[in-house]
Scaffold this motif. Structure first.
Motif, PDB file in Angstrom:
ATOM      1  N   ARG A 112      28.679  -2.695  39.149  1.00  0.00           N
ATOM      2  CA  ARG A 112      27.906  -1.453  39.145  1.00  0.00           C
ATOM      3  C   ARG A 112      28.241  -0.609  37.920  1.00  0.00           C
ATOM      4  O   ARG A 112      27.374   0.035  37.337  1.00  0.00           O
ATOM      5  CB  ARG A 112      28.171  -0.665  40.433  1.00  0.00           C
ATOM      6  N   ARG A 113      29.480  -0.630  37.521  1.00  0.00           N
ATOM      7  CA  ARG A 113      29.864   0.111  36.320  1.00  0.00           C
ATOM      8  C   ARG A 113      29.357  -0.578  35.064  1.00  0.00           C
ATOM      9  O   ARG A 113      28.817   0.058  34.156  1.00  0.00           O
ATOM     10  CB  ARG A 113      31.391   0.261  36.257  1.00  0.00           C
ATOM     11  N   VAL A 114      29.512  -1.900  35.021  1.00  0.00           N
ATOM     12  CA  VAL A 114      29.075  -2.655  33.841  1.00  0.00           C
ATOM     13  C   VAL A 114      27.561  -2.561  33.662  1.00  0.00           C
ATOM     14  O   VAL A 114      27.061  -2.462  32.539  1.00  0.00           O
ATOM     15  CB  VAL A 114      29.511  -4.130  33.965  1.00  0.00           C
ATOM     16  N   ALA A 115      26.814  -2.578  34.803  1.00  0.00           N
ATOM     17  CA  ALA A 115      25.357  -2.561  34.741  1.00  0.00           C
ATOM     18  C   ALA A 115      24.786  -1.149  34.650  1.00  0.00           C
ATOM     19  O   ALA A 115      23.574  -0.983  34.448  1.00  0.00           O
ATOM     20  CB  ALA A 115      24.775  -3.267  35.971  1.00  0.00           C
TER      21      ALA A 115
ATOM     22  N   VAL B 241      26.207 -15.123  42.534  1.00  0.00           N
ATOM     23  CA  VAL B 241      24.951 -14.648  41.944  1.00  0.00           C
ATOM     24  C   VAL B 241      24.751 -13.186  42.323  1.00  0.00           C
ATOM     25  O   VAL B 241      24.745 -12.835  43.505  1.00  0.00           O
ATOM     26  CB  VAL B 241      23.760 -15.489  42.428  1.00  0.00           C
ATOM     27  N   LEU B 242      24.591 -12.336  41.310  1.00  0.00           N
ATOM     28  CA  LEU B 242      24.385 -10.907  41.516  1.00  0.00           C
ATOM     29  C   LEU B 242      22.965 -10.526  41.103  1.00  0.00           C
ATOM     30  O   LEU B 242      22.464 -11.000  40.082  1.00  0.00           O
ATOM     31  CB  LEU B 242      25.379 -10.083  40.702  1.00  0.00           C
ATOM     32  N   GLY B 243      22.345  -9.662  41.889  1.00  0.00           N
ATOM     33  CA  GLY B 243      21.036  -9.124  41.554  1.00  0.00           C
ATOM     34  C   GLY B 243      21.170  -7.677  41.141  1.00  0.00           C
ATOM     35  O   GLY B 243      21.947  -6.919  41.726  1.00  0.00           O
TER      36      GLY B 243
ATOM     37  N   LEU C 213      19.095 -11.126  37.196  1.00  0.00           N
ATOM     38  CA  LEU C 213      20.263 -11.724  37.834  1.00  0.00           C
ATOM     39  C   LEU C 213      21.386 -11.925  36.820  1.00  0.00           C
ATOM     40  O   LEU C 213      21.136 -12.151  35.638  1.00  0.00           O
ATOM     41  CB  LEU C 213      19.909 -13.079  38.455  1.00  0.00           C
ATOM     42  N   VAL C 214      22.605 -11.843  37.320  1.00  0.00           N
ATOM     43  CA  VAL C 214      23.795 -12.159  36.530  1.00  0.00           C
ATOM     44  C   VAL C 214      24.627 -13.139  37.354  1.00  0.00           C
ATOM     45  O   VAL C 214      24.892 -12.893  38.537  1.00  0.00           O
ATOM     46  CB  VAL C 214      24.629 -10.901  36.219  1.00  0.00           C
TER      47      VAL C 214
ATOM     48  N   ARG D 173      23.948   1.618  40.553  1.00  0.00           N
ATOM     49  CA  ARG D 173      24.529   1.265  41.844  1.00  0.00           C
ATOM     50  C   ARG D 173      23.716   0.190  42.551  1.00  0.00           C
ATOM     51  O   ARG D 173      24.164  -0.364  43.553  1.00  0.00           O
ATOM     52  CB  ARG D 173      24.622   2.505  42.745  1.00  0.00           C
ATOM     53  N   LYS D 174      22.527  -0.105  42.038  1.00  0.00           N
ATOM     54  CA  LYS D 174      21.660  -1.073  42.712  1.00  0.00           C
ATOM     55  C   LYS D 174      22.046  -2.491  42.300  1.00  0.00           C
ATOM     56  O   LYS D 174      21.393  -3.141  41.477  1.00  0.00           O
ATOM     57  CB  LYS D 174      20.193  -0.797  42.402  1.00  0.00           C
ATOM     58  N   VAL D 175      23.154  -2.960  42.862  1.00  0.00           N
ATOM     59  CA  VAL D 175      23.678  -4.298  42.599  1.00  0.00           C
ATOM     60  C   VAL D 175      24.023  -4.932  43.939  1.00  0.00           C
ATOM     61  O   VAL D 175      24.614  -4.282  44.807  1.00  0.00           O
ATOM     62  CB  VAL D 175      24.936  -4.254  41.699  1.00  0.00           C
TER      63      VAL D 175
END
Length: 344
Positions: free
Chosen positions: A68-71, A91-93, A49-50, A74-76
């Motif tokens: 999605r770019r930072v991580a 909260v992002l997963g 999580l972020v 595409r699975k965000v």
């Protein structure tokens, strides 16, 4: 005897692929240049999580697209939409952690907000068109406290007409934009805290108004805009929301959030740091520490003994090495996995 011309060595090395000098054709060179000009893809972030401090003017989907770019994947996904005007905890997963978001969405939430008394708007916030104006100078702090008390506890709340609730398969805000008129049904929500901090008179284009700074702790599905609307209506002067900041979602607070600017400063060759699955689960669920045998059985999707009763569900099952194995629910004498994160 005349020899037949030699065939190309491979299908890729045809006459049209080579320039007269034997070098790659201009089209091939152009393709290589455009590929080299592309920025390198970031390393894929691990599952976790972020917590982002969402800026004003961004939709929750905007933040997901940027992440999605930072991580590098595409699975965000996100847990709980914030209006564009709102700021604060989103909260992002990432990766398998998106499976946890369904449960994070249902957690209680904390907000700090400013309610403006004296003006009602079409959207119950500052982005809507003016509906009514009334002089709130006669509204006392005691009257505000009474109105707030009536909106605290378990209440029936009619959501804002521009909410994301679906009506006959369409979002309510889309039907409003299309000019439709309809009424949303009231639904039960819980406001566990509704604290008034300051009441102050401020100038406004529509006339004198009162700004009320508040903190609200509430259940999932509570609309702070609707609280502003209903408080203004109860006081007979109308009201709407002018500022909203979410400071907590469940166990994730603003003190652990990072801004988008901070996240985008991460070098392209550095992997995004996330809250690992086990730590994320500990912030959301009760925890059950597993034995090695229980860890193995759950990894195969098998049931295990229910364990000690009384814990709310689901429960995060943690292996002896500290990894998240599964989420468990109890059925009779057994606990069964509803999600397995460490399959055999």
């Amino acid at each position: 005897m005349t020899r037949a011309p030699a065939a190309p060595e491979s299908a890729d090395q045809s006459a049209t692929d080579l320039a007269p000098s034997g070098q790659a054709s201009p089209d091939k060179r152009k393709a290589r240049r455009s590929s080299a000009d592309r920025p390198p893809r970031r390393p894929t972030a691990p599952d976790g999580l972020v917590v982002v401090d969402k800026p004003a003017g961004w939709t929750s989907h905007d933040v997901v697209a940027r992440m999605r770019r930072v991580a590098g994947t595409r699975k965000v996904g996100h847990a709980g939409t914030l209006d564009p005007m709102a700021t604060g905890v989103l909260v992002l997963g990432i990766g398998r952690a998106t499976k946890l978001l369904t449960y994070v969405v249902g957690a209680d939430k904390e907000y700090v907000a400013t309610i403006r008394l004296g003006v009602a708007t079409t959207t119950d916030d500052a982005e809507g068109e003016l509906l009514t104006c009334a002089d709130p100078s006669g509204v006392t702090r005691a009257a505000i406290d009474v109105g707030v008390a009536a909106l605290t506890g378990r209440i029936e709340q009619v959501p804002s007409s521009v909410s994301a609730i679906k009506v006959d398969g369409q979002r309510a805000y889309a039907r409003v934009r299309a000019g439709e008129e309809f009424a949303l049904e009231a639904r039960p929500v819980t406001v566990s805290r509704f604290d008034v901090h300051e009441v102050r008179a401020v100038p406004d284009d529509a006339g004198p108004v009162l700004d009320v700074d508040v903190t609200v702790v509430c259940s999932s599905g509570t609309y702070i805009r609707a609280l502003a609307r209903d408080l203004g209506a109860a006081l007979g002067v109308g009201g709407h929301l002018t500022a909203l900041r979410r400071t907590r979602v469940g166990g994730y607070g603003i003190d652990g959030a990072r801004t988008l600017a901070e996240l985008e400063e991460i070098p392209d060759d550095v992997t995004l740091d996330v809250l690992p699955l086990a730590e994320a689960a500990r912030a959301t669920f009760p925890v059950r520490d597993l034995t090695p045998d229980e860890t193995r059985d759950l990894s195969y999707g098998k049931r295990i003994d229910a364990g000690e009763p009384g814990a709310s569900e689901p429960v995060a099952a943690i292996a002896p090495d500290g990894t998240l194995v599964a989420l468990l629910t109890t059925s009779g004498p057994h606990a069964r996995p509803v999600l397995v994160f460490a399959p055999a």
